[in-house]
Design a protein around this motif. Structure first.
Motif, PDB file in Angstrom:
ATOM      1  N   ASN A 488     -44.969  54.894 102.547  1.00 41.22           N
ATOM      2  CA  ASN A 488     -44.722  53.662 103.274  1.00 41.22           C
ATOM      3  C   ASN A 488     -43.306  53.703 103.806  1.00 41.22           C
ATOM      4  O   ASN A 488     -42.455  54.399 103.292  1.00 41.22           O
ATOM      5  CB  ASN A 488     -44.882  52.431 102.373  1.00 41.22           C
ATOM      6  CG  ASN A 488     -46.286  52.308 101.828  1.00 41.22           C
ATOM      7  OD1 ASN A 488     -47.240  52.576 102.539  1.00 41.22           O
ATOM      8  ND2 ASN A 488     -46.394  51.900 100.569  1.00 41.22           N
ATOM      9  N   GLY A 489     -43.066  52.927 104.851  1.00 39.76           N
ATOM     10  CA  GLY A 489     -41.679  52.798 105.228  1.00 39.76           C
ATOM     11  C   GLY A 489     -41.411  52.826 106.713  1.00 39.76           C
ATOM     12  O   GLY A 489     -42.303  52.676 107.538  1.00 39.76           O
ATOM     13  N   TYR A 490     -40.159  53.067 106.992  1.00 37.92           N
ATOM     14  CA  TYR A 490     -39.617  52.955 108.341  1.00 37.92           C
ATOM     15  C   TYR A 490     -39.330  54.338 108.895  1.00 37.92           C
ATOM     16  O   TYR A 490     -38.837  55.221 108.194  1.00 37.92           O
ATOM     17  CB  TYR A 490     -38.333  52.116 108.286  1.00 37.92           C
ATOM     18  CG  TYR A 490     -37.529  52.132 109.561  1.00 37.92           C
ATOM     19  CD1 TYR A 490     -37.875  51.328 110.646  1.00 37.92           C
ATOM     20  CD2 TYR A 490     -36.413  52.952 109.675  1.00 37.92           C
ATOM     21  CE1 TYR A 490     -37.132  51.342 111.805  1.00 37.92           C
ATOM     22  CE2 TYR A 490     -35.651  52.976 110.839  1.00 37.92           C
ATOM     23  CZ  TYR A 490     -36.015  52.160 111.904  1.00 37.92           C
ATOM     24  OH  TYR A 490     -35.280  52.187 113.054  1.00 37.92           O
ATOM     25  N   SER A 491     -39.647  54.550 110.173  1.00 34.14           N
ATOM     26  CA  SER A 491     -39.299  55.795 110.864  1.00 34.14           C
ATOM     27  C   SER A 491     -38.915  55.452 112.295  1.00 34.14           C
ATOM     28  O   SER A 491     -39.272  54.389 112.814  1.00 34.14           O
ATOM     29  CB  SER A 491     -40.472  56.786 110.843  1.00 34.14           C
ATOM     30  OG  SER A 491     -41.627  56.211 111.434  1.00 34.14           O
ATOM     31  N   HIS A 492     -38.194  56.360 112.910  1.00 38.43           N
ATOM     32  CA  HIS A 492     -37.741  56.099 114.284  1.00 38.43           C
ATOM     33  C   HIS A 492     -37.608  57.421 115.018  1.00 38.43           C
ATOM     34  O   HIS A 492     -37.573  58.510 114.421  1.00 38.43           O
ATOM     35  CB  HIS A 492     -36.414  55.330 114.273  1.00 38.43           C
ATOM     36  CG  HIS A 492     -35.290  56.076 113.631  1.00 38.43           C
ATOM     37  ND1 HIS A 492     -34.444  56.906 114.320  1.00 38.43           N
ATOM     38  CD2 HIS A 492     -34.891  56.134 112.325  1.00 38.43           C
ATOM     39  CE1 HIS A 492     -33.567  57.428 113.505  1.00 38.43           C
ATOM     40  NE2 HIS A 492     -33.815  56.975 112.268  1.00 38.43           N
TER      41      HIS A 492
END
Length: 746
Positions: A488-492
């Motif tokens: 899970n989480g944030y990516s860019h």
């Protein structure tokens, strides 16, 4: 001529008139004083006229003309009572009121109430070009008539091609006519009887029965579809449909429409059928199945669809599209008819400019859109729901990707302050959702920001536009599965791209006919574009759609566009008509891309397929459209679609179309190839023939064949057609009694 209103007694007035006639000052035809007050008067003229003051009665004989503001009566003899406003006319009587005309032997009419009796008369309604004939017709109001026995037709002459006779007839001009015990006569032969019939008398919206739809097919048997139209008010109406199918049951339908203005309108349809037939998997019911859809076991079948536009605030527009169908077979079976997919799609496209998904698409699009537009910017907020009909019917996991919601904000290309630079902006936020119970597919949110700067300038006749774009994309995912692990989480991701566009225009004008001042303009526009996107590691990026995986790019694309336009001088009769007529003779565009870094690392093929688009009209009634994609490496054509249409001003038309495509010949992908032929041609001045034929050449299977004839007479027309598909065959019959409506299968 009309005499002034003199303050003389009637006897003195008649004496003066007689003296003037004898002296040759006035002609023999005289005209009496106005019969009403100025501004709402009746005038009478005749060869001979007398006045009885004791009864306030005018008597006129010989070419009598009684005229008012909106009506005119001519007859051989007229008695008019100026007190009761009753007029009795006999001998070659004609009443003209507006655009409608009555011819009769005798008429008793009250000019104030516009009621009376018509003896042996014919009423001609110009709006629908039909005649009402009867021995004793009552005029019950300004625009209403009734008769115990009468006949109706739109055919002129004493022996009409068709007529409808009946009893207890009531007709309202600008409304509907009602007939009891109606019989349709074809010449002198009775052809059809109905205990009750309603027909439109003019084109205004009016509550009543519409023309039925009658057909016969293998799947449905004998089918009779009867609509009932309800004019609710000036801005809304409704139609109810009863569709009887001898082999399937009764399908009920409803349609509601409203239109307040162009920004506030809506249409919705709903159909329901308790089907007598299902697909139980046996040979006995295989006739009610389709190979392209799963087995249908449901009897309760329905289809709800709607489109709605509303202005919710000033400059804020909302659009709602709903398409919800009970099963995948429904739209296969009910493509035609009053509430079929073809008619519904045409109505939506005409009213809203938005159509429906194809009949064989089992993932139906539903959308709520709210938008706001400024001069240089626009905002769109969407809720998109793709209804997977197959997954819903089979009760399986639905992995369809939904956008709940999606918000986009765009800025058009515009100048950046007082500088020579221009910019545009594309940005979006999307929340993705799936009805997946296994939790193995990605859900989450994505934000994308993509501005671009342009610097256009000219060099020696060439237009050069370099541009630089910067892109920032961010994701937040739930239970996201990448190639390495579940997390899970944030990516860019950040990347940039560079474009360089170069183009110019060459133009030459050729004189074709100096006498007509006709010229042809040939315009050639070559263009060259360079595009560069660097490689960025995207292994940890979730994959929702094309924005999530942007390949590196280092390409050079050439494009060549040519146009031929004719200009011919015309001689307009008025100054508002243009002095020249323009016509596009030909338009051609070719393009190809060269991959500087290699398109395919295995085969080292640097060139893309060549694309060609062509529109050609060498003559005013001949049109050719073609698009093609072929490989420069000798592997043949990937796709080819061509169509030629020839038509004239008399609606004769022939259209031939060829379609071919394949994905990748190196991988031996399956091909698709089909042809379509459409012909509509006049066989005689009254008889037309039509043919539509479509065949799948790859599978050697006929998709659909429709053939028939249309007979057009002055007061009626007839259409006979036969349609055959791989799943069904149907016979249609249509009779159009001009002025009264249609009976049969449109």
């Amino acid at each position: 001529m009309t005499l002034p209103h003199l303050p003389l007694a009637p006897k003195s007035y008649c004496l003066i008139v007689c003296c003037l006639v004898l002296m040759g000052v006035l002609p023999c035809q005289i005209q009496a004083l106005p019969l009403r007050a100025p501004g709402n008067s009746w005038h009478i003229s005749a060869e001979k006229a007398t006045y009885d003051p004791s009864r306030n009665l005018y008597t006129a004989q010989g070419e009598v003309v009684l005229t008012g503001e909106t009506a005119r009566i001519t007859a051989d003899h007229i008695l008019y009572n100026n007190l009761t406003k009753d007029a009795r006319a006999t001998g070659h009587v004609t009443l003209m009121s507006g655009k409608d005309t009555i011819h009769c032997d005798a008429m008793h009419l009250n000019l104030e109430t516009e009621t009376g009796t018509i003896m042996n008369g014919i009423i001609f309604v110009e709006e629908n070009n039909f005649y009402i004939s009867g021995d004793h017709i009552k005029k019950t109001g300004k625009n209403t008539y009734s008769a115990d026995k009468a006949s109706l037709t739109s055919c002129a002459g004493e022996n009409p091609d068709w007529k409808i006779t009946g009893r207890d007839i009531h007709v309202t001009i600008e409304g509907y006519g009602m007939v009891k015990h109606a019989t349709l006569w074809a010449g002198n032969l009775p052809a059809l009887y109905t205990p009750f019939m309603a027909f439109p008398v003019k084109n205004k919206r009016q509550t009543g029965l519409l023309s039925p739809n009658i057909t016969h097919s293998d799947r449905k048997g004998i089918e009779y579809e009867q609509p009932l139209f309800l004019a609710l008010n000036r801005s809304s109406d409704a139609t109810f449909y009863v569709d009887y199918m001898s082999d399937r049951g009764i399908k009920l339908g409803a349609e509601y429409r409203y239109m307040q203005d162009n920004n506030n309108k809506g249409t919705l349809f709903f159909d329901y059928l308790k089907d007598d037939k299902i697909d139980d998997g046996t040979d006995a019911t295989s006739h009610y199945a389709y190979d392209s859809t799963p087995q249908r076991t449901n009897r309760n079948r329905y289809w709800f669809r709607m489109k709605n536009d509303r202005e919710i605030f000033p400059h804020w527009q909302a659009r709602l599209d709903v398409d919800y169908v009970s099963d995948g077979d429904y739209l296969h079976e009910f493509k035609k008819g009053y509430t079929g997919l073809t008619a519904t799609d045409k109505a939506f496209e005409s009213t809203f400019g938005r159509d429906l998904d194809d009949y064989d698409d089992t993932t139906r699009k539903n959308q709520l859109n709210i938008k706001r537009a400024w001069d240089r910017y626009n905002l769109n907020m969407d809720v998109l729901w793709y209804d997977n009909v197959t997954a819903r019917r089979q009760n399986t996991d639905d992995t369809t990707l939904q956008s709940l919601p999606s918000i986009t904000f765009r800025g058009m290309r515009q100048k950046l302050g007082q500088s020579p630079f221009y910019f545009d902006l594309n940005s979006s936020y999307t929340s993705f959702f799936r009805q997946d119970t296994t939790n193995t597919l990605i859900t989450g949110q994505r934000m994308d920001l993509y501005p671009r700067i342009y610097y256009p300038f000219h060099i020696n006749g060439f237009r050069l536009t370099p541009s630089l774009g910067g892109r920032h994309t961010a994701w937040y995912t739930h239970d996201a599965a990448d190639i390495n692990e579940t997390r899970n989480g944030y990516s860019h991701r950040e990347l940039f791209d560079i474009n360089l566009d170069l183009s110019t225009v060459f133009t030459r004008i050729f004189s074709i006919d100096n006498a007509a001042n006709q010229k042809i303009r040939h315009q050639i526009t070559p263009a060259l574009a360079y595009s560069f996107i660097p490689h960025v590691d995207q292994t940890d990026i979730p994959q929702f759609d094309d924005i999530d995986l942007i390949d590196k790019e280092n390409t050079l694309t050439w494009q060549l566009t040519q146009r031929l336009t004719s200009k011919r001088q015309i001689n307009p009769s008025d100054s508002n008509t243009p002095a020249f007529a323009y016509r596009e003779l030909a338009w051609l565009k070719m393009s190809q891309t060269y991959y500087l870094s290699g398109r395919d690392e295995d085969t080292q093929k640097n060139f893309s397929n060549i694309l060609l688009d062509l529109e050609l009209s060498p003559m005013p009634h001949v049109y050719l459209n073609s698009d093609m994609e072929w490989s420069p490496y000798g592997t043949g054509i990937f796709s080819h679609n061509s169509a030629i249409t020839v038509k004239d001003d008399k609606q004769n038309r022939i259209r031939l179309q060829y379609r071919y495509s394949r994905e990748d010949p190196d991988e031996n992908e399956e091909e698709t190839e089909s042809i379509y032929t459409g012909v509509n041609v006049g066989l005689t001045p009254r008889l037309r023939g039509f043919l539509e034929y479509e065949k799948n050449l790859y599978e050697d299977e006929t998709i659909e064949t429709t053939t028939g004839i249309e007979l057009d007479r002055d007061c009626w027309s007839m259409k006979l057609s036969y349609t055959k598909t791989s799943d069904d065959s149907a016979m249609g019959f249509l009779i159009n009694l001009k002025g009264l409506g249609e009976f049969g299968n449109p």
